[in-house]
Design a protein around this motif. Structure first.
Motif, PDB file in Angstrom:
ATOM      1  N   GLU A   1       1.290 -26.770  18.943  1.00 14.57           N
ATOM      2  CA  GLU A   1       0.676 -27.521  20.049  1.00 14.57           C
ATOM      3  C   GLU A   1      -0.830 -27.280  20.090  1.00 14.57           C
ATOM      4  O   GLU A   1      -1.610 -28.210  20.327  1.00 14.57           O
ATOM      5  N   GLU A   2      -1.256 -26.033  19.885  1.00 10.67           N
ATOM      6  CA  GLU A   2      -2.684 -25.725  19.883  1.00 10.67           C
ATOM      7  C   GLU A   2      -3.400 -26.506  18.776  1.00 10.67           C
ATOM      8  O   GLU A   2      -4.473 -27.069  18.984  1.00 10.67           O
ATOM      9  N   LEU A   3      -2.802 -26.534  17.583  1.00  9.99           N
ATOM     10  CA  LEU A   3      -3.417 -27.262  16.469  1.00  9.99           C
ATOM     11  C   LEU A   3      -3.507 -28.757  16.762  1.00  9.99           C
ATOM     12  O   LEU A   3      -4.504 -29.412  16.445  1.00  9.99           O
ATOM     13  N   GLU A   4      -2.451 -29.297  17.369  1.00 17.40           N
ATOM     14  CA  GLU A   4      -2.447 -30.728  17.688  1.00 17.40           C
ATOM     15  C   GLU A   4      -3.508 -31.075  18.729  1.00 17.40           C
ATOM     16  O   GLU A   4      -3.976 -32.217  18.796  1.00 17.40           O
ATOM     17  N   GLN A   5      -3.874 -30.080  19.565  1.00 18.29           N
ATOM     18  CA  GLN A   5      -4.916 -30.295  20.566  1.00 18.29           C
ATOM     19  C   GLN A   5      -6.314 -30.029  19.999  1.00 18.29           C
ATOM     20  O   GLN A   5      -7.298 -30.054  20.735  1.00 18.29           O
ATOM     21  N   GLY A   6      -6.369 -29.734  18.694  1.00 25.97           N
ATOM     22  CA  GLY A   6      -7.665 -29.491  18.068  1.00 25.97           C
ATOM     23  C   GLY A   6      -8.187 -28.085  18.286  1.00 25.97           C
ATOM     24  O   GLY A   6      -9.384 -27.831  18.124  1.00 25.97           O
TER      25      GLY A   6
END
Length: 681
Positions: A562-567
């Motif tokens: 989720e963190e990666l998907e949020q940049g």
């Protein structure tokens, strides 16, 4: 339920400096990259408490406490996650605008907030009356001075005085604009009813002509009052407490806990007394780790409150035999709560308050240290003395002591207590052991409630009560009962079922492999392993079709994705402030090291490879080990299916799958360098 917006939480965490926050409670000294101190959560002489400013973490390598700045406040103050956020927001001047609540939630919160506000105002009102009015000074302050209390103690506990008038507080509150209903809900005022039991419209103060003892919750908010009358031969109660309210539940509160909580943690001991003045006198005398049950029977909630700060309790009794007898059941509850209990008995006619004023601070401390005894020995001697010349009473006294021994969690201590009890009562130890075994069996049987009995069953789908599942005995309990002469039938009866063979659980290799992936992900997410490819993206690309079996590690991987998907990169500082305690604890454990390389190694040109320099290898090894463990589990499953297979077609299919997984296993072993060459066995 209302929530603090994430933007506000991020703002709090941005401003909250862990060194600054922890430094409010302990004296930190730099050693290497980290800061060190003696742990505020347990007693120690050599510092094992470390703060890592770069990671925003603290870790005690003695007691294991670890976390970020929010967890530290939760641990040190004994508060919830939300209360810790509010504490930090207040420290850094950040206004919290909670997300919109339903009308019902807003009303309920407004009601409680209003009661807190009016209680705090009343505390200030009573305190001013004590210090600034003729009546307060001549009666209230004079009494407190007579009891030996100084100005510092009066200020610390915010003591006060209520004027001997029917409506002094009521008038002052109305003048300040407080609504009458909040004065009534907190018990500060009372409604006078007519003969038919209806509201007559007349109201008056509950507390009049009394010294006031504000009662605080663990966060320091005033939730109620204790009050002592100073009138001689008065028909009213000597002590009067606030009634139960939405903010005050006397069974959940211990007087002085707010002032004592840090000292209890530091000393790893809580002194438990009965009255307000016992707490005040001992605190003034330098014994700050003291709380009072305020004359009420000890409750499970109060015991749980103590256990948040220490496992050790010493009860300080006055010499009144009747009072001691009444308190024994409460101490049994402390034992049942898993705490270690000791007792100090003062000479007849003295309580802790009078005794410390009589002999002074140092002699009081020496007396407590010299006369402290474990509760079982104390109770055994007490009941043995009472039943010395009556055989029937003696038998009951022995059973009473055995009931307390059964509540002691440590089996070695229980054995020692049985030996001591045997000597005290002059009864054969084997007789006590037999009676103890009966008691254990009866207690276990009662825990398994039969249909129609209360307390032990579970409701079935149709609403009928059914018997609860038997509680199996632990290996320690079985060994202990066997040591005490229990037969196999005794073990079956005590456990509620057949004996079973205990097998030492095997290490969970799969969980260890998953944990290593999570560790690399959290610690090195943004670090490159290949040109323009960070650890986080590399691990996910290699494990895209792999499902983690351990729930906590699966949740962590989901949060990282989720963190990666949020940049954003998955980061220690982010996860260590997470709302879930198990995630905070995991990340704290993964990110803290007890030792760090000395800078002298570089000075002497001694090169030590760091994990950061070998990330490609670390990631590949972790991925291969996880995949190999998954393959080996599949092999075990197929071998079991082969053993149970009945027809030839099923056997062929399983053998084909076995060959495939065996080839995979060999390939993974070859990559890991764990293949054993032929002929070496």
């Amino acid at each position: 339920m209302a929530r603090i917006p994430k933007e506000t939480i991020d703002q709090i965490l941005h401003h909250a400096d862990i060194v600054e926050v922890v430094g409010d409670f302990v004296s930190l000294k730099r050693k290497g990259q980290n800061m060190w101190a003696c742990c505020p959560f347990h007693h120690e002489k050599s510092p094992s408490f470390s703060v890592a400013p770069a990671k925003g973490l603290y870790k005690c390598f003695g007691c294991g406490k670890a976390g970020g700045v929010i967890q530290f406040i939760m641990d040190i103050e004994g508060t919830s996650y939300v209360e810790a956020l509010k504490y930090l927001a207040k420290k850094y001047g950040i206004e919290i605008q909670e997300e919109e609540k339903t009308p019902e939630q807003q009303l309920a919160q407004n009601e409680k907030d209003s009661q807190f506000i009016v209680s705090n105002w009343a505390k200030d009102h009573y305190h001013k009356l004590l210090l600034n009015t003729d009546e307060g000074q001549s009666i209230g302050l004079s009494y407190l001075r007579q009891r030996g209390l100084n100005q510092t103690t009066i200020q610390t506990f915010e003591l006060g005085y209520s004027l001997d008038q029917w409506d002094d507080l009521l008038k002052a509150a109305q003048k300040e604009g407080f609504e009458a209903k909040y004065l009534e809900k907190t018990g500060l005022t009372i409604i006078r009813e007519d003969e038919q039991g209806k509201d007559s419209g007349r109201r008056y103060d509950r507390f009049r002509g009394r010294v006031m003892f504000p009662i605080h919750n663990v966060s320091g908010r005033v939730i109620g009052f204790g009050a002592r009358t100073l009138k001689a031969n008065d028909k009213t109660a000597k002590y009067l407490n606030s009634p139960e309210s939405e903010i005050y539940h006397k069974s959940d509160v211990l007087y002085g806990m707010y002032q004592a909580r840090q000292a209890i943690r530091t000393e790893e001991l809580c002194y438990l007394v009965e009255g307000y003045l016992d707490v005040l006198s001992l605190h003034q005398g330098g014994i700050k780790n003291v709380v009072a049950s305020s004359g009420t029977s000890l409750t499970e909630s109060q015991i749980r409150l103590i256990s948040r700060y220490t496992d050790n309790v010493t009860v300080l009794y006055d010499g009144d035999a009747a009072g001691i007898r009444a308190s024994l059941r409460g101490i049994d509850l402390i034992l049942e709560g898993g705490l270690n209990v000791r007792v100090v008995l003062f000479p007849d006619g003295d309580d802790p308050d009078s005794y410390i004023r009589k002999v002074g601070d140092q002699r009081f401390k020496d007396y407590v240290d010299g006369n402290s005894q474990d509760f079982i020995s104390f109770k055994t001697n007490l009941v043995a003395k009472e039943a010395a010349h009556d055989p029937v009473k003696k038998a009951e006294a022995i059973r009473e002591v055995l009931q307390s021994i059964a509540k002691v969690p440590d089996p070695i201590k229980r054995q020692v207590f049985l030996q001591q009890t045997s000597g005290t009562f002059g009864i054969d130890e084997q007789v006590l052991i037999t009676e103890y075994n009966k008691l254990v069996k009866n207690s276990s049987s009662k825990a398994v409630a039969s249909p129609g009995q209360s307390g032990g069953g579970a409701a079935s789908a149709g609403g009928q009560r059914t018997a609860a599942a038997p509680r199996p005995l632990s290996p320690d309990e079985e060994a202990e009962m066997a040591m005490y002469g229990a037969t196999p039938d005794d073990l079956v009866a005590a456990g509620g079922g057949a004996q079973r063979e205990e097998i030492e659980p095997l290490p969970d290799v799969l969980a260890d492999c998953e944990r290593e992936i999570v560790r690399l992900m959290v610690l090195y997410a943004s670090q490159p392993v290949q040109p323009e490819v960070g650890v986080a993206h590399y691990l996910f690309s290699q494990l895209d079709d792999t499902t983690f079996r351990t729930p906590l590690y699966a949740d962590m991987m989901h949060l990282c994705r989720e963190e990666l998907e949020q940049g954003r990169w998955p980061d220690v500082r982010t996860f260590v402030q997470h709302g879930r305690g198990d995630i905070r604890q995991l990340v704290s454990d993964l990110a803290t090291d007890k030792y760090e390389l000395s800078p002298n190694w570089t000075t002497h040109q001694i090169y030590v490879p760091r994990e950061l320099d070998l990330l490609q290898q670390a990631c590949d090894n972790a991925i291969l080990r996880l995949k190999k463990e998954i393959v080996q589990r599949e092999l075990s499953k197929l071998q079991e299916e082969l053993r149970l297979a009945q027809d030839a077609a099923a056997v062929d299919k399983i053998l084909e799958a076995l060959m495939l997984y065996k080839r995979l296993d060999n390939e993974l072993a070859n990559h890991l360098g764990t293949v054993i060459p032929r002929g070496t066995l």
